[in-house]
Design a protein around this motif. Structure first.
Motif, short mmCIF file in Angstrom:
data_model
loop_
_atom_site.label_atom_id
_atom_site.label_comp_id
_atom_site.label_asym_id
_atom_site.label_seq_id
_atom_site.Cartn_x
_atom_site.Cartn_y
_atom_site.Cartn_z
N UNK A 72 0.84 -1.21 0.00
CA UNK A 72 0.00 0.00 0.00
C UNK A 72 0.88 1.26 0.00
N UNK A 73 1.97 1.21 0.74
CA UNK A 73 2.89 2.36 0.77
C UNK A 73 3.50 2.61 -0.61
N UNK A 74 3.83 1.55 -1.31
CA UNK A 74 4.38 1.71 -2.67
C UNK A 74 3.32 2.33 -3.59
N UNK A 75 2.08 1.91 -3.43
CA UNK A 75 1.00 2.47 -4.25
C UNK A 75 0.83 3.98 -3.97
N UNK A 76 0.91 4.32 -2.71
CA UNK A 76 0.82 5.75 -2.33
C UNK A 76 2.03 6.52 -2.87
#
Lengths: 356, 356
Positions: free
Chosen positions: B346-350
């Motif tokens: 999720x952090x990579x997506x953000x």
């Protein structure tokens, strides 16, 4: 304590197979991933499967001869029904040699598919020899035999030359001795003797014999579908295939079948010589059919059983009790069994003689 | 480098399963023997098989309800044909729900055995939802469905209540969520998602439904024979069964299905919330049918593909590419996947959103 593992299968494997496969569970190919969690479609595992398939063909001397090697699931018992499904015609017939318990189990499954002719059987003598001098019907769709009878300690020393396809269950002696493997249309072998841990089965198929029996075959039972999918029609048994590859690599490094055959003959000679020399023991299989893989023998009298068993335990020897249908003892000396371990057993047999 | 393994199967397993199973390869139960070389009939392995079978039944809440658990070889693909062989009558018929690639593969095999009615299919919408509102013929021998469609990221949220036996392929979500498992006559699942490494298949059978279809079934395809032999009709996949037992023990210690279901819901909520919030991504499955195991999603534009893939690699995220029939990405969040790993994704997506 050092153990000498005479189990009939699953059985001893080379120590380096244990070490390398344990390491691959913790970190496979320095990927920071376990061999247990990688995709079977990953580059690393596809390479394992390809090498295992190619190495099996190479070790059997079948390169360039139209054969494909598959690593399937289900054990040799599943091949008992896949073989007739793929080769027996509707209203066709198959010829089987009944040389032991597993041959008999294969015959039972063939009967689901059509007429099954038993060309000869040694059942009446409790399978203490391999039948010989039989006639194989020339109109059979194929002839099926079992190269080594684990339970009874007998082994086929010669194979017929036929005009019909020959199928052989080599579960308990594949990769142990040189045979002209190109005589066979299908060779199958559960991994758990000379090839690896339980969970995968090597099937070597001469491609040209497939697709000729006119049957509509469910996908998972169809050799042609497995060949087309390069042995990945469905998710293969990743770890058992990897450990099998390690075992085949070990065999190749040792010098392949010619090298292991010498060692296997030396082990078998050492043990059978003692069985014949020592008045306390007698072999159960007829001499000319004795297996180099499984030596079956009895104590001359049950009076010595407890003493002998205690001495075996003391020496770290395990897995020696014979199958219930034969009794006595069975020493399984598969490829990975060192000559030293056979010497330990022979020494215990001599010690028993000295003690009595 | 720490990897976050999103592979669809074989897939991530608990770290303690890797450690304990690697140890068992070097020395199993302090026996000075490897788990790979012991007999499947040894006391130690019989105990493994018995515990694995009992624990599967216990975790599914099926104790005392007439069910037997088997650990068979061949994968769920072999069950595609074993199910009709054991349940479909000669001249009978079966009802199938076509909710994805594997459901469709099961239907193909059922057709070898008789009339196969497809009660509904979402194929025309590339399986982006689970069909609903269908009618199941009351005279079918059984109804077959697939609880989770790995490739398309959809999951059945409700199951019908029927007067005929219900069979379910739960390969990709067994042990992940609470269901009334007693609704089913047969549940099967390849081990390689939530249960263990590839090489064994759990089959849970309600015993009373067997032996009623009048067919003569080859031994290895006959559930009744496997039950009678306590899942040892032939040599089982020793190591895959042992690693499966370790995984089931891990799940039990965690609190069983109720505990893991909460964690799985938290992981799925975290990821789907980001997919819906982040303007760069969109989900491919209809919202109400979204799988808690496999989340399928696309980038809004192929322009960002290389950047996103490089960021995934940098973060140690592997196995995220979607199946070729859907494209995009598929995040498989099986039981052993920690919430922290989902947070990394999720952090990579953000980060991608911030970077663009």
């Amino acid at each position: 304590m050092k153990k000498h593992n005479y189990s009939a299968g699953p059985c001893i494997l080379p120590q380096e197979v244990f070490e390398k496969s344990a390491q691959a569970i913790l970190n496979f190919n320095n990927s920071d991933l376990s061999i247990l969690e990688i995709s079977h479609r990953s580059k690393d595992f596809v390479a394992v499967m390809e090498e295992a398939r190619a190495l099996a063909i190479e070790l059997l001397g079948l390169e360039g001869k139209g054969y494909q090697a598959l690593f399937l699931a289900g054990g040799a018992s599943l091949e008992f029904l896949m073989t007739p499904y793929n080769l027996m015609k509707e209203n066709g017939k198959a010829a089987y040699l009944d040389s032991g318990t597993w041959a008999s189990a294969a015959i039972k499954e063939a009967k689901f598919f059509g007429e099954t002719v038993i060309v000869a059987s040694s059942k009446d003598e409790n399978y203490n020899h391999v039948p010989k001098g039989y006639t194989i019907p020339t109109d059979a769709d194929y002839f099926h035999c079992t190269s080594n009878n684990t339970i009874f300690g007998t082994q086929m020393k010669e194979f017929p030359t036929l005009d019909i396809p020959m199928v052989c269950d080599m579960s308990s002696d594949i990769f142990s001795r040189n045979i002209d493997f190109s005589k066979f249309a299908i060779i199958y072998a559960g991994a758990q003797k000379n090839m690896g841990p339980a969970g995968t089965t090597l099937v070597v198929v001469k491609e040209e014999i497939l697709g000729k029996n006119g049957r509509n075959i469910p996908s998972m039972l169809d050799y042609a579908k497995h060949i087309k999918a390069e042995s990945m029609y469905n998710t293969p048994s990743v770890f058992p295939v990897y450990a099998s590859l390690l075992t085949l690599q070990w065999l190749k490094n040792l010098g392949g079948i010619p090298a292991i055959e010498k060692i296997n003959n030396a082990k078998a000679n050492l043990l059978y010589t003692e069985i014949d020399r020592n008045p306390l023991f007698k072999g159960t299989a007829v001499v000319e059919d004795r297996s180099t893989m499984n030596a079956t023998f009895l104590l001359d009298t049950p009076l010595h059983t407890d003493t002998f068993n205690a001495m075996l335990k003391e020496a770290g020897i395990i897995g020696l009790p014979g199958h219930r249908s034969v009794g006595g003892y069975r020493a399984s000396m598969y490829n990975a069994m060192p000559l030293d371990s056979v010497q330990v057993l022979v020494d215990v047999m001599k010690d028993l003689e000295n003690k009595i």
